[in-house]
Design a protein around this motif. Structure first.
Motif, PDB file in Angstrom:
ATOM      1  N   TYR A  33      23.583  14.474  21.408  1.00  0.00           N
ATOM      2  CA  TYR A  33      22.169  14.813  21.446  1.00  0.00           C
ATOM      3  C   TYR A  33      21.509  14.594  20.086  1.00  0.00           C
ATOM      4  O   TYR A  33      22.163  14.626  19.046  1.00  0.00           O
ATOM      5  N   GLN A  34      20.195  14.418  20.111  1.00  0.00           N
ATOM      6  CA  GLN A  34      19.393  14.434  18.890  1.00  0.00           C
ATOM      7  C   GLN A  34      18.909  15.868  18.678  1.00  0.00           C
ATOM      8  O   GLN A  34      17.720  16.159  18.762  1.00  0.00           O
ATOM      9  N   ARG A  35      19.841  16.752  18.403  1.00  0.00           N
ATOM     10  CA  ARG A  35      19.511  18.175  18.325  1.00  0.00           C
ATOM     11  C   ARG A  35      18.482  18.426  17.224  1.00  0.00           C
ATOM     12  O   ARG A  35      18.736  18.132  16.054  1.00  0.00           O
ATOM     13  N   SER A  36      17.365  19.019  17.574  1.00  0.00           N
ATOM     14  CA  SER A  36      16.389  19.339  16.527  1.00  0.00           C
ATOM     15  C   SER A  36      16.913  20.448  15.617  1.00  0.00           C
ATOM     16  O   SER A  36      16.596  20.479  14.423  1.00  0.00           O
ATOM     17  N   ARG A  55      24.512  23.120  27.557  1.00  0.00           N
ATOM     18  CA  ARG A  55      24.728  22.883  26.133  1.00  0.00           C
ATOM     19  C   ARG A  55      24.446  24.173  25.395  1.00  0.00           C
ATOM     20  O   ARG A  55      23.893  25.114  25.958  1.00  0.00           O
ATOM     21  N   GLU A 112      22.243  25.035  23.300  1.00  0.00           N
ATOM     22  CA  GLU A 112      20.843  25.451  23.213  1.00  0.00           C
ATOM     23  C   GLU A 112      20.351  26.124  24.494  1.00  0.00           C
ATOM     24  O   GLU A 112      19.384  26.885  24.452  1.00  0.00           O
ATOM     25  N   GLU A 124      15.130  19.810  27.852  1.00  0.00           N
ATOM     26  CA  GLU A 124      16.212  19.273  27.025  1.00  0.00           C
ATOM     27  C   GLU A 124      15.763  18.154  26.097  1.00  0.00           C
ATOM     28  O   GLU A 124      16.115  18.127  24.919  1.00  0.00           O
ATOM     29  N   ASN A 125      14.992  17.203  26.613  1.00  0.00           N
ATOM     30  CA  ASN A 125      14.677  16.006  25.842  1.00  0.00           C
ATOM     31  C   ASN A 125      13.366  15.409  26.341  1.00  0.00           C
ATOM     32  O   ASN A 125      12.709  15.958  27.239  1.00  0.00           O
ATOM     33  N   MET A 167      14.389  20.794  23.240  1.00  0.00           N
ATOM     34  CA  MET A 167      15.595  21.056  22.458  1.00  0.00           C
ATOM     35  C   MET A 167      15.877  19.953  21.435  1.00  0.00           C
ATOM     36  O   MET A 167      16.331  20.214  20.332  1.00  0.00           O
ATOM     37  N   ASP A 168      15.611  18.705  21.825  1.00  0.00           N
ATOM     38  CA  ASP A 168      15.929  17.569  20.957  1.00  0.00           C
ATOM     39  C   ASP A 168      14.731  17.151  20.119  1.00  0.00           C
ATOM     40  O   ASP A 168      13.609  17.640  20.305  1.00  0.00           O
ATOM     41  N   GLU A 169      14.974  16.218  19.206  1.00  0.00           N
ATOM     42  CA  GLU A 169      13.900  15.672  18.386  1.00  0.00           C
ATOM     43  C   GLU A 169      12.904  14.914  19.265  1.00  0.00           C
ATOM     44  O   GLU A 169      13.260  14.371  20.316  1.00  0.00           O
ATOM     45  N   THR A 194       9.330  21.463  19.175  1.00  0.00           N
ATOM     46  CA  THR A 194      10.782  21.323  19.248  1.00  0.00           C
ATOM     47  C   THR A 194      11.400  22.697  19.045  1.00  0.00           C
ATOM     48  O   THR A 194      10.738  23.631  18.561  1.00  0.00           O
TER      49      THR A 194
END
Length: 667
Positions: free
Chosen positions: A51-54, A105, A107, A149-150, A172-174, A188
């Motif tokens: 993931y691109q987790r923020s 996940r 988050e 999520e995204n 959740m992600d960037e 985010t």
């Protein structure tokens, strides 16, 4: 409580057990207390490169690609507190409903606890939901906000936002799309955290935590919708709390348990991969683990379980029967690399099964088991991470044979039973006395009774002589008060004296163990008047080496039939091994007479286990695996029978000749 005349001593010990986990507060209070007790222990493991987790932008450590990083309970509590403060800062108020629309996940759990800690109510949306379904699942509860999520899932929400009344959306992600970044109502998770970090006040946190009573609604969990529109099941903090208490009493570190009986405590580590939007994983896989101070590791996806389980080396995992069937299929596929390996594997698993079914194995069986363990089981256990104490199975009926095969390999699956409406656990096999083919006894804070008036004589005769059978009715502090804004559905779900109708035909043995028979609504009534339960027939194919999925049909027809999804990879291996020339495509394989003969032999083998009127007289193979993605399975891997029938109407018509009958009727 609903005890039985010959209750085992361990069940009374379970009834009397209490510790620091057992209590009557709310879910966020429970988590905060556990986080304080276990501050320096790992709470969550999360994988990098997916993931691109923020939050990985300076808030939580970035996990190395394809490896796991960890958060301690103290660190997780900090994240939850800041996210809760951030939610309050962007306008969330006590009692607001917030949807979570994301895969399983770390988050998801953090957002869940943050909403609950800020005094909100969590509603659920499955990731497979179409825009139309997303609209319903956010509009029906009148959600005030949603955590997605995204950007892909954000777009699905934005597609229907004009029909909703959302005040905020958290991702959740960037965010990469500038249009999303510029929106004032889109944040985010990192934005939320940083706002919360600035605004956090311990006194306010304490106020939010105590603004909700155990009887207040904690979550609206929407049913899978196998029959009609999903209903929002109202579950209070007290419902979840009671279920955590009951599970803790069964699996916790009681003094009466022998040293070789595994327990769930702070040393437990689970692999989480089922949808957290489903109550089973949320309660058993997350809430119970966090209450116990254990570690929850989140799999990359259900497709990477084999890889993730070796990285995580869990002691336990919760799953559904379909996943255990797939794991077994993968074991068998690895064993078919050569004829010798295949023969050894098949010999070993049968020895293991015999050993598991024998109370006092003789010397010969013990020697054979030791050889099987060295040649096969030890390697299988290593592939499962090497630390498994037990698996938990729920969300559907588990094949007894499959359970015996896993137990024989030293990987016991403890099957349980529950429903969304019961938060969810009603019963589960205890580690000290597991019995494959049963659902275990009820938790000690759950009351049960059986309504035999709704079943037929044929169904009653399926029970053991010393057992009772009927529709299972449930009462207890874990049972929902009803469905969100659906008073008629709520009234229909309960008896006049307050028992919840499960809709399941269950047998109860003299010592309290439950045995699943079938859903009342799924019983097939042949036009001969005979009643056929499809579940046991379908379960009999669980360990098949050539059939992947089966759906039994025949309601109002003269005989039983089935739609069959072949195990295409296994079929191809068989063809290569035997030198059989078969088509390249799945469609071609389904129409090949040699394949049909091979599959028919398996159908005949299973038929031998059943009465003549229950046997599959005709079957048709279909070229498409049933999955949640193609809407032929629910997110919890149950067959959507209506959808399968609609998709393969031609196959049904081919079996029963309905096309001709309809044509005649039209004339």
């Amino acid at each position: 409580m609903s005890g039985t005349s010959n209750e085992p001593p361990w069940l009374q010990a379970e009834r009397d057990y209490t510790d620091e986990v057992v209590g009557e507060n709310t879910i966020p209070q429970l988590f905060a207390e556990s986080a304080t007790r276990h501050a320096n222990r790992d709470a969550q493991w999360y994988k990098g490169g997916i993931y691109q987790r923020s939050l990985a932008d300076g808030i939580v450590p970035a996990a190395p690609k394809d490896q796991y990083a960890s958060l301690t309970y103290d660190e997780m509590l900090n994240v939850v507190q800041r996210l809760a403060a951030g939610l309050r800062d962007i306008g969330m108020e006590t009692g607001d409903r917030v949807g979570i629309f994301a895969g399983t996940r770390m988050e998801w759990a953090q957002s869940d606890l943050a909403v609950l800690s800020a005094g909100g109510v969590v509603t659920t949306v499955y990731t497979e939901s179409s825009p139309r379904q997303v609209r319903y699942l956010l509009d029906d509860p009148d959600a005030d906000g949603v955590v997605v999520e995204n950007e892909a899932l954000l777009e699905r929400v934005l597609e229907v936002e004009d029909d909703l009344d959302l005040e905020f959306i958290v991702v959740m992600d960037e965010l990469d799309d500038e249009a999303h970044v510029e929106r004032a109502d889109v944040f985010t998770l990192a934005d939320l955290y940083r706002r919360g970090d600035e605004a956090f006040d311990p006194d306010h946190w304490d106020e939010w935590l105590h603004s909700r009573e155990p009887e207040d609604t904690a979550s609206l969990i929407y049913t899978s919708g196998t029959t009609g529109q999903p209903k929002g099941v109202q579950l209070s903090h007290a419902n979840f709390r009671a279920n955590i208490n009951g599970v803790r009493k069964r699996f916790g570190p009681r003094n009466d348990k022998p040293a070789d009986v595994p327990v769930l405590d702070e040393s437990a580590r689970s692999l989480s991969f089922l949808p957290l939007a489903h109550v089973f994983e949320r309660t058993a896989g997350n809430f119970v683990m966090f209450a116990s101070g254990g570690t929850v590791a989140y799999a990359e996806s259900t497709d990477t379980i084999a890889e993730d389980i070796q990285l995580v080396e869990p002691t336990t995992a919760t799953s559904v029967p379909r996943v255990y069937e797939r794991i077994f299929d993968q074991m068998r596929a690895q064993a078919t690399e050569s004829d010798t390996k295949e023969r050894i594997f098949e010999w070993a698993i049968e020895i293991g099964r015999e050993h598991a079914r024998t109370d006092d194995p003789d010397l010969g069986l013990r020697v054979k088991y030791a050889i099987a363990n060295k040649l096969v089981f030890s390697q299988v256990k290593e592939q499962m991470g090497g630390n498994i104490d037990f698996f938990i199975s729920g969300g559907g009926s588990l094949s007894k044979r499959l359970a015996e095969l896993f137990e024989g390999m030293g990987l016991p699956i403890l099957e349980g039973y529950g429903l969304t409406e019961t938060a969810p656990v009603v019963s589960t096999n205890p580690p000290e006395d597991p019995r494959p083919g049963t659902l275990g006894p009820a938790l000690t804070n759950v009351d049960l009774k059986l309504d035999s008036s709704v079943i037929t004589t044929e169904q009653a005769q399926k029970a053991r002589p010393d057992s009772k059978i009927g529709e299972l009715l449930v009462k207890g502090p874990n049972v929902t008060e009803g469905y969100w804004e659906k008073p008629e559905a709520t009234m229909d779900a309960f008896t006049k004296d307050g028992w919840f109708r499960t809709g399941d035909i269950i047998e109860r043995t003299s010592d309290g163990y439950l045995v699943y028979h079938d859903r009342l609504k799924q019983l097939l009534v042949l036009d001969t008047g005979k009643n056929v339960a499809p579940g046991p027939i379908e379960d009999a194919f669980a360990t098949s080496d050539r059939i992947q999925q089966v759906m039994v049909m025949g309601d109002n027809e003269k005989f039983v039939s089935a739609l069959v999804v072949p195990d295409f990879e296994a079929i191809r291996r068989w063809a290569d091994r035997e030198g059989v020339d078969i088509p390249d495509t799945n469609e071609g394989i389904c129409n090949d007479p040699q394949v049909r003969e091979y599959v028919e032999a398996e159908v005949d083998r299973v038929n031998e286990q059943f009465e003549k009127y229950e046997r599959i007289k005709e079957f048709r193979m279909v070229p498409v695996e049933w999955t949640p993605e193609n809407d032929l399975l629910t997110p919890s891997m149950k067959v959507k029978r209506r959808n399968v029938l609609d998709r393969f109407t031609g196959k049904y018509d081919d079996i029963y000749g309905e096309q001709e009958a309809r044509a005649a009727a039209d004339d």
